[in-house]
Design an enzyme around this catalytic site. Sequence first.
Site, PDB file in Angstrom:
ATOM      1  NE  ARG A  43      29.698 104.759  51.663  1.00  0.00           N
ATOM      2  CZ  ARG A  43      28.943 105.588  50.943  1.00  0.00           C
ATOM      3  NH1 ARG A  43      28.132 106.433  51.549  1.00  0.00           N
ATOM      4  NH2 ARG A  43      28.974 105.579  49.631  1.00  0.00           N
ATOM      5  CE  LYS A  64      26.610 100.937  53.421  1.00  0.00           C
ATOM      6  NZ  LYS A  64      27.010 102.308  53.775  1.00  0.00           N
ATOM      7  NE  ARG A  78      19.411 108.252  52.578  1.00  0.00           N
ATOM      8  CZ  ARG A  78      20.198 109.021  51.848  1.00  0.00           C
ATOM      9  NH1 ARG A  78      21.445 108.626  51.599  1.00  0.00           N
ATOM     10  NH2 ARG A  78      19.771 110.173  51.359  1.00  0.00           N
ATOM     11  CB  SER A  98      23.557 103.896  55.889  1.00  0.00           C
ATOM     12  OG  SER A  98      24.719 104.484  55.372  1.00  0.00           O
ATOM     13  CB  ALA A 151      16.187 111.009  58.317  1.00  0.00           C
TER      14      ALA A 151
END
Length: 373
Positions: A54, A165, A197, A234, A355
């Site tokens: 990433r 993010k 998250r 994320s 999620a």
Amino acid sequence: MPTASVGVFKIATKGPGDVSGLMAMIVSGAIDPTSILAVLGKTEGNGGVNDFTREYAVAALCTALASQLGLTPHEVEQRIAFVMSGGTEGVLSPHITVFTRSEVAQRPAGISGKRLSIGMAQTRDFLPEELGRSAQIAETAKAVKAAMADAGIANPTDVHFVQIKCPLLTSERVEAAAARGNKTATISSYSSMAYSRGASALGVAVALGEVTSDIRDEDVLRRYDLFSKVASTSSGIELMHNVVIVLGNSDNSASEFEIGHAVMNDAIDTPAVVSALQSVGLEVGLRVAPRAEAGRELVNIFAKAEASPDGSVRGFRHTMLEDTDISSTRHARAAVGGLIAGLAGTGVVYVSGGAEHQGPAGGGPVAAIARMF
């Protein structure tokens, strides 16, 4: 508010450091680098705490764009929102989606109604002990509202996808909090990804009025009845603040694109994916096909995936949470990615794992962007 033209470009990558496709589109004139507002990408890392693909992808993009924009790589990262999601298990294919925005004098002929609009905002940096807690929720809610204003979207119902993010905890960050006499939500770096998250997603829910009751610190990762239908969050090691990207439809947009969404109730909710595709006028049979008569074609699908926390899918036991060899998020990405790819006819889709509070437990939001031609 001025009229904006929003563009969307999906570009396949050969590796996390591959910028050749983007550079080719810039050289050809298809993309004006000064108009790039956000880049969402899928990299072939493991999606875990130590997934440095990433950071590598962001560094490669910032370095490549620096010369195009006359900025330093650091300044590029401050100007453009980069969200890289690790993990392309199964048939998922690494790629980036580039969003551009530029002002236009007026709408071109043939463009009417609400069209795709994009806005961006950032929170302040968080202290390690604030991650996964009410401070992160409140600050994220403020940033979502700021991003909506930036996108020219006033009605929350016009918001169809909010990509965030967010940070995670490392041992050094946990120790820094302890040195100040504070405890973090968890001392596990991996668990902190879920806390961050989840709190970020709840911030979206608060901003959009999806949750109206007060949320306590102890509700994060426990009250799964509290969630957002459009949040996609994320975690990454490379930042300590939240980057917020709001995607929706606006009367102020002159884009040739449109976005819609639905909510998957579990990992095999095919009707929800079909509903998301149909919301932007796409025909769905054995696979998605352009509707020539309506002049529409699929650009990309964005979805969240997770292993149902109760250990079952539609009453039958799953083993994703019990597998000690592969993390549950990797299982979930592969499963949901395969389902969506089968309908779309391509594995070049954006499916992100984890999620928490993003759709009902075990499910998640799914959004589709279509181009009108």
